[in-house]
Scaffold this motif. Structure first.
Motif, mmCIF file in Angstrom:
data_model
loop_
_atom_site.group_PDB
_atom_site.id
_atom_site.type_symbol
_atom_site.label_atom_id
_atom_site.label_comp_id
_atom_site.label_asym_id
_atom_site.label_seq_id
_atom_site.Cartn_x
_atom_site.Cartn_y
_atom_site.Cartn_z
ATOM 1 N N ASN A 61 -13.881 -12.045 10.684
ATOM 2 C CA ASN A 61 -14.757 -10.918 10.365
ATOM 3 C C ASN A 61 -15.139 -10.098 11.592
ATOM 4 O O ASN A 61 -15.226 -8.885 11.523
ATOM 5 N N ASN A 62 -15.368 -10.751 12.729
ATOM 6 C CA ASN A 62 -15.836 -10.013 13.898
ATOM 7 C C ASN A 62 -14.725 -9.220 14.564
ATOM 8 O O ASN A 62 -14.938 -8.117 15.019
ATOM 9 N N PHE A 63 -13.539 -9.785 14.669
ATOM 10 C CA PHE A 63 -12.446 -9.129 15.361
ATOM 11 C C PHE A 63 -11.286 -8.939 14.400
ATOM 12 O O PHE A 63 -10.248 -9.566 14.526
ATOM 13 N N ARG A 64 -11.484 -8.097 13.451
ATOM 14 C CA ARG A 64 -10.451 -7.874 12.443
ATOM 15 C C ARG A 64 -9.331 -7.052 13.060
ATOM 16 O O ARG A 64 -9.557 -6.000 13.619
ATOM 17 N N ASN A 65 -8.140 -7.572 12.946
ATOM 18 C CA ASN A 65 -6.971 -6.900 13.491
ATOM 19 C C ASN A 65 -6.143 -6.320 12.351
ATOM 20 O O ASN A 65 -4.942 -6.198 12.469
ATOM 21 N N GLU A 66 -6.785 -6.010 11.257
ATOM 22 C CA GLU A 66 -6.094 -5.479 10.090
ATOM 23 C C GLU A 66 -6.802 -4.225 9.620
ATOM 24 O O GLU A 66 -7.962 -3.993 9.927
ATOM 25 N N ARG A 67 -6.066 -3.420 8.863
ATOM 26 C CA ARG A 67 -6.687 -2.234 8.271
ATOM 27 C C ARG A 67 -5.970 -1.900 6.976
ATOM 28 O O ARG A 67 -4.849 -2.345 6.728
ATOM 29 N N ARG A 68 -6.629 -1.099 6.176
ATOM 30 C CA ARG A 68 -6.025 -0.636 4.928
ATOM 31 C C ARG A 68 -5.044 0.480 5.237
ATOM 32 O O ARG A 68 -5.402 1.457 5.886
ATOM 33 N N PRO A 69 -3.817 0.360 4.760
ATOM 34 C CA PRO A 69 -2.863 1.447 5.014
ATOM 35 C C PRO A 69 -3.187 2.666 4.159
ATOM 36 O O PRO A 69 -3.521 2.547 2.980
ATOM 37 N N THR A 70 -3.121 3.833 4.762
ATOM 38 C CA THR A 70 -3.325 5.071 4.023
ATOM 39 C C THR A 70 -2.050 5.393 3.249
ATOM 40 O O THR A 70 -1.044 4.688 3.354
ATOM 41 N N GLU A 71 -2.093 6.461 2.467
ATOM 42 C CA GLU A 71 -0.902 6.850 1.708
ATOM 43 C C GLU A 71 0.251 7.219 2.640
ATOM 44 O O GLU A 71 1.403 6.890 2.373
ATOM 45 N N LEU A 72 -0.073 7.900 3.745
ATOM 46 C CA LEU A 72 0.966 8.240 4.716
ATOM 47 C C LEU A 72 1.543 6.977 5.356
ATOM 48 O O LEU A 72 2.757 6.877 5.541
ATOM 49 N N ASP A 73 0.664 6.008 5.671
ATOM 50 C CA ASP A 73 1.148 4.748 6.220
ATOM 51 C C ASP A 73 2.079 4.048 5.241
ATOM 52 O O ASP A 73 3.104 3.477 5.638
ATOM 53 N N LYS A 74 1.730 4.087 3.966
ATOM 54 C CA LYS A 74 2.579 3.450 2.956
ATOM 55 C C LYS A 74 3.940 4.131 2.881
ATOM 56 O O LYS A 74 4.977 3.461 2.784
ATOM 57 N N LYS A 75 3.948 5.458 2.960
ATOM 58 C CA LYS A 75 5.227 6.172 2.935
ATOM 59 C C LYS A 75 6.057 5.836 4.166
ATOM 60 O O LYS A 75 7.275 5.646 4.075
ATOM 61 N N ILE A 89 3.435 -3.549 -0.844
ATOM 62 C CA ILE A 89 2.589 -3.402 0.337
ATOM 63 C C ILE A 89 1.239 -4.062 0.066
ATOM 64 O O ILE A 89 0.554 -3.725 -0.901
ATOM 65 N N PRO A 90 0.834 -5.022 0.916
ATOM 66 C CA PRO A 90 -0.465 -5.684 0.703
ATOM 67 C C PRO A 90 -1.624 -4.742 1.004
ATOM 68 O O PRO A 90 -1.452 -3.730 1.682
ATOM 69 N N PRO A 91 -2.821 -5.066 0.505
ATOM 70 C CA PRO A 91 -3.968 -4.177 0.728
ATOM 71 C C PRO A 91 -4.406 -4.097 2.192
ATOM 72 O O PRO A 91 -4.940 -3.089 2.622
ATOM 73 N N LEU A 92 -4.190 -5.157 2.965
ATOM 74 C CA LEU A 92 -4.525 -5.145 4.386
ATOM 75 C C LEU A 92 -3.281 -5.488 5.189
ATOM 76 O O LEU A 92 -2.566 -6.428 4.876
#
Length: 165
Positions: A61-75, A89-92
């Protein structure tokens, strides 16, 4: 006058500009491990020492090295072939996966631009050689264009003079 802050410790003499310059490349965990607390009057028992470390490094939780991909990231992930379908594509996703996909796409775009530049150069060379065969030079084209403008200007002057009479 040099003012010392509470908890301030000078850098070792071996640390120079490189240590200061590279300090912005450290991760959050390294910064917290290097951080020094000001001395306090509170008694430090075995529970207080470990609990601060456990809170700071409790994990994900403190040092999250993940993020939600945007639509452009998914493309981008689909175009680079990381995933076959959008549903896969996973959510994170880790930031490294996203940035490597972006870098792959950036490299592909650079290759396409280089190929188009080379094609443009070849096309210019071919058209220049064809123009040389036809004896079309810039000097010839400019003199013809200026002669045409002179004739048009002369016709305008004659028509203007004819209307006033």
């Amino acid at each position: 006058m040099l003012v010392r802050m509470a908890g301030y410790r000078p850098l070792p003499a071996t640390w120079g500009l490189r240590a200061w310059w590279g300090s912005h490349h450290t991760s959050g965990a390294e910064i917290l491990m290097r951080a020094r607390r000001a001395p306090s009057n509170k008694a430090k028992g075995p529970t207080t020492q470990g609990s601060a470390f456990q809170r700071a490094f409790s994990g994900h939780n403190n040092f999250r090295n993940e993020r939600r991909p945007t639509e452009l990231d998914k493309k981008i992930l689909l175009w680079t072939g990381r995933f076959k379908k959008k549903e896969d594509i996973p959510p994170l996703l880790s930031i490294q996966v996203i940035t490597s996909a972006q870098n792959q796409l950036r490299i592909r775009i650079c290759y396409i631009m280089m190929a188009l530049t080379l094609l443009g150069c070849v096309a210019m060379v071919i058209s220049g050689k064809q123009a040389a065969k036809r004896e079309d030079t810039l000097l010839k084209i400019n003199t013809e264009k200026k002669a045409k403008w002179r004739v048009e200007k002369q016709l305008e002057l004659e028509s203007a003079a004819g209307k006033t009479e």
